[in-house]
Design an enzyme around this catalytic site. Structure first.
Site, PDB file in Angstrom:
ATOM      1  N   CYS A 100      95.402  42.203  17.680  1.00 53.50           N
ATOM      2  CA  CYS A 100      95.523  40.745  17.656  1.00 53.50           C
ATOM      3  C   CYS A 100      94.244  40.157  17.064  1.00 53.50           C
ATOM      4  O   CYS A 100      93.150  40.678  17.288  1.00 53.50           O
ATOM      5  CB  CYS A 100      95.739  40.115  19.031  1.00 53.50           C
ATOM      6  SG  CYS A 100      97.166  40.751  19.886  1.00 53.50           S
ATOM      7  N   ARG A 111      94.840  42.998  11.895  1.00 50.64           N
ATOM      8  CA  ARG A 111      94.760  43.342  13.317  1.00 50.64           C
ATOM      9  C   ARG A 111      96.108  43.287  14.013  1.00 50.64           C
ATOM     10  O   ARG A 111      96.248  43.711  15.162  1.00 50.64           O
ATOM     11  CB  ARG A 111      93.804  42.391  14.028  1.00 50.64           C
ATOM     12  CG  ARG A 111      92.404  42.398  13.474  1.00 50.64           C
ATOM     13  CD  ARG A 111      91.526  41.422  14.204  1.00 50.64           C
ATOM     14  NE  ARG A 111      91.321  41.810  15.580  1.00 50.64           N
ATOM     15  CZ  ARG A 111      90.380  42.643  15.988  1.00 50.64           C
ATOM     16  NH1 ARG A 111      89.549  43.151  15.129  1.00 50.64           N
ATOM     17  NH2 ARG A 111      90.255  42.958  17.257  1.00 50.64           N
ATOM     18  N   TRP A 126      99.756  41.590  17.706  1.00 47.42           N
ATOM     19  CA  TRP A 126     100.348  42.933  17.687  1.00 47.42           C
ATOM     20  C   TRP A 126     100.825  43.152  19.105  1.00 47.42           C
ATOM     21  O   TRP A 126     100.030  43.282  20.036  1.00 47.42           O
ATOM     22  CB  TRP A 126      99.296  43.967  17.290  1.00 47.42           C
ATOM     23  CG  TRP A 126      99.850  45.345  17.094  1.00 47.42           C
ATOM     24  CD1 TRP A 126     100.414  45.857  15.956  1.00 47.42           C
ATOM     25  CD2 TRP A 126      99.872  46.413  18.048  1.00 47.42           C
ATOM     26  NE1 TRP A 126     100.784  47.161  16.157  1.00 47.42           N
ATOM     27  CE2 TRP A 126     100.476  47.527  17.428  1.00 47.42           C
ATOM     28  CE3 TRP A 126      99.470  46.530  19.378  1.00 47.42           C
ATOM     29  CZ2 TRP A 126     100.669  48.748  18.077  1.00 47.42           C
ATOM     30  CZ3 TRP A 126      99.662  47.743  20.029  1.00 47.42           C
ATOM     31  CH2 TRP A 126     100.256  48.832  19.382  1.00 47.42           C
ATOM     32  N   ASN A 132      93.193  38.293  22.953  1.00 45.10           N
ATOM     33  CA  ASN A 132      93.276  39.618  22.334  1.00 45.10           C
ATOM     34  C   ASN A 132      92.829  40.614  23.394  1.00 45.10           C
ATOM     35  O   ASN A 132      91.747  40.465  23.945  1.00 45.10           O
ATOM     36  CB  ASN A 132      92.340  39.657  21.113  1.00 45.10           C
ATOM     37  CG  ASN A 132      92.115  41.072  20.596  1.00 45.10           C
ATOM     38  OD1 ASN A 132      93.001  41.905  20.692  1.00 45.10           O
ATOM     39  ND2 ASN A 132      90.938  41.327  20.072  1.00 45.10           N
ATOM     40  N   GLY A 133      93.672  41.592  23.684  1.00 50.59           N
ATOM     41  CA  GLY A 133      93.303  42.584  24.704  1.00 50.59           C
ATOM     42  C   GLY A 133      94.467  42.814  25.650  1.00 50.59           C
ATOM     43  O   GLY A 133      95.612  42.486  25.323  1.00 50.59           O
ATOM     44  N   GLU A 174      95.584  64.319   6.179  1.00 54.49           N
ATOM     45  CA  GLU A 174      95.322  62.930   5.788  1.00 54.49           C
ATOM     46  C   GLU A 174      96.336  62.477   4.721  1.00 54.49           C
ATOM     47  O   GLU A 174      96.828  61.348   4.762  1.00 54.49           O
ATOM     48  CB  GLU A 174      93.872  62.795   5.294  1.00 54.49           C
ATOM     49  CG  GLU A 174      93.443  61.436   4.822  1.00 54.49           C
ATOM     50  CD  GLU A 174      93.591  60.309   5.845  1.00 54.49           C
ATOM     51  OE1 GLU A 174      93.856  60.577   7.028  1.00 54.49           O
ATOM     52  OE2 GLU A 174      93.487  59.150   5.422  1.00 54.49           O
ATOM     53  N   LYS A 213      98.885  59.349   5.237  1.00 55.16           N
ATOM     54  CA  LYS A 213      98.952  58.202   4.318  1.00 55.16           C
ATOM     55  C   LYS A 213     100.398  57.963   3.914  1.00 55.16           C
ATOM     56  O   LYS A 213     100.874  56.840   3.910  1.00 55.16           O
ATOM     57  CB  LYS A 213      98.133  58.442   3.045  1.00 55.16           C
ATOM     58  CG  LYS A 213      96.636  58.307   3.114  1.00 55.16           C
ATOM     59  CD  LYS A 213      96.106  56.970   3.486  1.00 55.16           C
ATOM     60  CE  LYS A 213      96.094  56.785   4.968  1.00 55.16           C
ATOM     61  NZ  LYS A 213      94.968  56.956   5.770  1.00 55.16           N
ATOM     62  N   GLU A 265     102.528  56.613   6.846  1.00 54.22           N
ATOM     63  CA  GLU A 265     102.117  55.268   7.266  1.00 54.22           C
ATOM     64  C   GLU A 265     102.679  54.179   6.356  1.00 54.22           C
ATOM     65  O   GLU A 265     103.146  53.163   6.833  1.00 54.22           O
ATOM     66  CB  GLU A 265     100.580  55.132   7.185  1.00 54.22           C
ATOM     67  CG  GLU A 265      99.818  55.641   8.368  1.00 54.22           C
ATOM     68  CD  GLU A 265      98.312  55.453   8.192  1.00 54.22           C
ATOM     69  OE1 GLU A 265      97.680  55.015   9.145  1.00 54.22           O
ATOM     70  OE2 GLU A 265      97.763  55.748   7.107  1.00 54.22           O
ATOM     71  N   HIS A 282     105.240  80.158   9.838  1.00 52.30           N
ATOM     72  CA  HIS A 282     105.587  80.162  11.265  1.00 52.30           C
ATOM     73  C   HIS A 282     106.456  78.963  11.634  1.00 52.30           C
ATOM     74  O   HIS A 282     106.467  78.546  12.786  1.00 52.30           O
ATOM     75  CB  HIS A 282     104.311  80.167  12.110  1.00 52.30           C
ATOM     76  CG  HIS A 282     103.464  81.371  11.872  1.00 52.30           C
ATOM     77  ND1 HIS A 282     103.860  82.644  12.215  1.00 52.30           N
ATOM     78  CD2 HIS A 282     102.257  81.519  11.275  1.00 52.30           C
ATOM     79  CE1 HIS A 282     102.923  83.514  11.860  1.00 52.30           C
ATOM     80  NE2 HIS A 282     101.941  82.845  11.277  1.00 52.30           N
ATOM     81  N   LYS A 295      95.296  47.818  12.283  1.00 55.36           N
ATOM     82  CA  LYS A 295      94.094  48.498  11.829  1.00 55.36           C
ATOM     83  C   LYS A 295      93.162  48.839  12.977  1.00 55.36           C
ATOM     84  O   LYS A 295      92.467  49.844  12.960  1.00 55.36           O
ATOM     85  CB  LYS A 295      93.363  47.586  10.842  1.00 55.36           C
ATOM     86  CG  LYS A 295      92.184  48.244  10.232  1.00 55.36           C
ATOM     87  CD  LYS A 295      92.139  48.058   8.751  1.00 55.36           C
ATOM     88  CE  LYS A 295      91.220  49.033   8.100  1.00 55.36           C
ATOM     89  NZ  LYS A 295      91.841  50.317   7.804  1.00 55.36           N
TER      90      LYS A 295
END
Ligand code: G6P
Length: 611
Positions: A2, A27, A73, A99-100, A484, A488, A491, A507, A606
């Protein structure tokens, strides 16, 4: 998560707030809202992005020079108009953005319901504003005091701004565990989750500390601790520049940030490496030289992309510094009962410096006596404040939600830390260090060359864009690169992707390979080259499509692979800095071709300040 913005001054508050919310959308972006003081508090809120809120309020009166806004968010309560912030008290007199997370909201809510409070949303935030209302009504306290007292009853994390019809020229702001910056102008103040909404108006900022609460008027700022002691504000000058927050001609922030990497890697090394002398200067770690010489074990904690940077560091620190390294997901580490001694060093890696799990893991390791180093990007964020020492990555603000330049900056700093440890412990020859640092100095130029493959990568993206799955394989430091690359892709393009150590393919993942399975292989000329060739053959034998990242001039893999992307030849230690770049571009172009929102992928944020 947020983003919050507050303004009090002489400008149109709506304009300042909306512009600020756009900057903070990284955010969270599932709903947005603004409260303006215009006679009394006028609230505008909407599920969706900040632009949806703008459309909704287009024809409405938005005058007023005091206000606050929020981009959300969702944690408690689904994204909806009703659950969007600001929330208000039962009598509509008070309004809050937050926010929190208020962890004890259920208990507080129940107690308030017994006193007759009725709630309009499913959020934890609304409980807090009702609590403030209750305290004001029962104890007759002024707004500031009522907020201060209410915060004593709250368990959890918060950055809040509160407004009241009865104090139309006042904003109250407070923080604990969630970031908050106050911008100091001429008869005006700005409040925000980070400095990005503030920088174009003033360079003077105060980073509010945990358990501080601010009383803000146009020409007055009083900061107290929540236990009621006056605090002297420390005004800092921002280094942030406005251009850093703009797309600078690129279609997306992510693409801009990919292209910034030659510069950001260079910035990260600036003043820290002296190739001719074979020396590394890491000011933040100097006083820990003895500790590093005698360390028995290093534990790395991080989340997401930062965890991948940690895996690269494991290879490099063990290879050069000869110290055993363990890399842990902060979220798992904090809930185990790990064995940690005072001789251990913990390195916490975080772009934002705010990730809740990483912060909690740091606190736990600190309690057990470990020395904590931070590797963070956002200057003034929370993690650098709670660590013993650290090294900033200096990549500049990263706005695209999918991390790119912050990752390569983290890897650069961790490479420097590995060499620093090796130098201090005497596990590397001076001549080798001279050689490595000389090569490292050339890496920004080599990354520049990697970017030249962009047009070729666009063609490959065209071929892969309709895939439903994708496998990424690598060995050695190529393995974290594969992880990574897969992260990417999933996402931002929503294609299911997995990163695997190439040898582990047999395997399990090999069962998935057929003509519909593209396999991206890190197949550069290094110590595992021959082995990776065998893995490519295994994929080809099962009709998989191979996209190989190869060293320029490669012949063997090029003969076998369906597509190759060349990167310059470099020491194996620097492979992650180069091989990651084409994978970032590949994901970017695939996502654009699939019509995805590259900078703000669905459900992600983020900065993850909730566990
Ligand atoms: C989120 C971000 C990722 C990031 C991770 C850890 O998931 O979307 O890009 O890698 O958090 O964040 P940190 O700020 O601690 O590096």
């Amino acid at each position: 998560m947020c983003g919050i913005v507050g303004y009090i001054g002489h400008r149109n508050a709506w304009d300042v707030i909306i512009k600020g919310l756009h900057r903070l959308e990284y955010r969270g972006y599932d709903s947005a809202g603004v409260a303006l003081m215009n006679g009394d508090i006028k609230t505008y809120k909407k599920a969706g992005k900040v632009s949806d809120l703008e459309n909704f309020a287009h024809d409405l009166d938005k005058s007023g020079s005091v206000g606050m806004g929020h981009t959300r968010w969702a944690t408690h309560g689904a994204p909806s108009d009703r659950n969007s912030h600001p929330h208000y008290s039962g009598d509509g007199r008070l309004s809050i953005i937050h926010n929190g997370i208020i962890e004890n909201y259920a208990v507080l809510k129940e107690a308030l319901q017994l006193k007759g409070h009725e709630f309009r949303s499913d959020t934890d935030t609304e409980v807090l504003i009702h609590l403030i209302e209750e305290i004001q009504n029962s104890d007759g306290l002024e707004l500031f005091e009522a907020v201060r007292v209410a915060l004593h009853e709250v368990v959890g994390a918060y950055a809040i701004v509160v407004m009241s019809n009865e104090d139309p020229d006042v904003l109250i702001a407070a923080r604990k565990g969630s970031p908050m910056v106050i911008g100091v102008g001429q008869d005006e103040y700005f409040i925000a989750s980070d400095a990005s909404p503030i920088v174009e108006y003033t360079k003077n900022v105060i980073y509010l500390k945990d358990n501080q609460i601010a009383y803000i008027k146009r020409d007055e700022l009083v900061i107290k601790s929540t236990d009621n002691r006056i605090q002297t504000p420390y005004i800092q000058e921002l280094e942030l520049k406005l251009e850093m927050l703009e797309k600078g001609g690129f279609d997306h922030f992510m693409l801009k940030e990919i292209y910034e990497q030659p510069r950001s890697i260079k910035d990260c090394m600036r003043g820290r490496i002296y190739p001719n002398e074979g020396k590394i200067q890491l000011g933040g770690l100097n006083e820990y030289t003895e500790k590093l010489k005698n360390v028995d074990r290093i534990i790395i904690i991080a989340c997401g992309t930062s965890w991948h940077a940690g895996l690269v560091a494991e290879y490099l620190i063990e290879e050069y510094g000869r110290v055993p390294v363990e890399v842990e997901y902060a979220s798992e580490f904090r809930y185990r009962n790990p064995i940690i001694s005072e001789k251990d060093i913990v390195i916490a890696i975080s772009q934002s410096g705010e990730t809740a799990d990483t912060m909690a893991a740091i606190e736990m390791a600190k309690e057990k006596g470990a020395t904590i180093f931070g590797v963070c990007n956002v200057v003034g964020s929370s993690i650098p404040r709670i660590t013993h020492a650290g090294v900033y990555t200096h990549a500049g603000p990263e706005i695209g939600v999918a991390s790119t330049k912050a990752f390569t900056a983290q890897v650069t700093v961790l490479t420097l830390i590995a060499f620093f440890i090796a130098e201090k412990r005497g596990t590397i020859k001076q001549s080798e260090l001279v050689h490595l640092l000389t090569e490292l100095e050339d890496v920004p130029g080599l990354v520049e060359k990697c970017l030249e493959a962009n047009d070729h990568i666009v063609q490959i993206a065209e071929e892969l864009k309709d895939s439903r799955n994708c496998l990424f394989l690598g060995r050695g430091t190529g393995f974290p690169v594969a992880l990574e690359g897969a992260l990417k892709l999933k996402e931002i393009s929503y294609i299911h992707a997995e990163g695997y150590p190439a040898a582990e393919m047999k395997h399990g993942p090999i069962a998935l390979i057929d003509e519909d399975m593209p396999v991206v292989v890190i197949a550069t000329k290094n110590s595992s080259y021959e082995k990776v060739i065998s893995n490519i053959q295994e994929v080809k034998a099962r009709k998989g499509t191979v996209i190989a990242i190869v060293t320029e001039g490669d012949k063997d893999v090029t003969k076998m692979a369906d597509y190759t992307i060349e990167i310059p030849n470099a020491n194996e230690a620097f492979l992650p800095l180069l091989a990651t770049v084409p994978l970032q571009l590949l994901s970017y172009h695939i996502a654009v071709m699939r019509g995805c929102n590259v900078d703000q992928p669905r459900n992600l944020a983020k900065s993850v300040t909730v566990e």
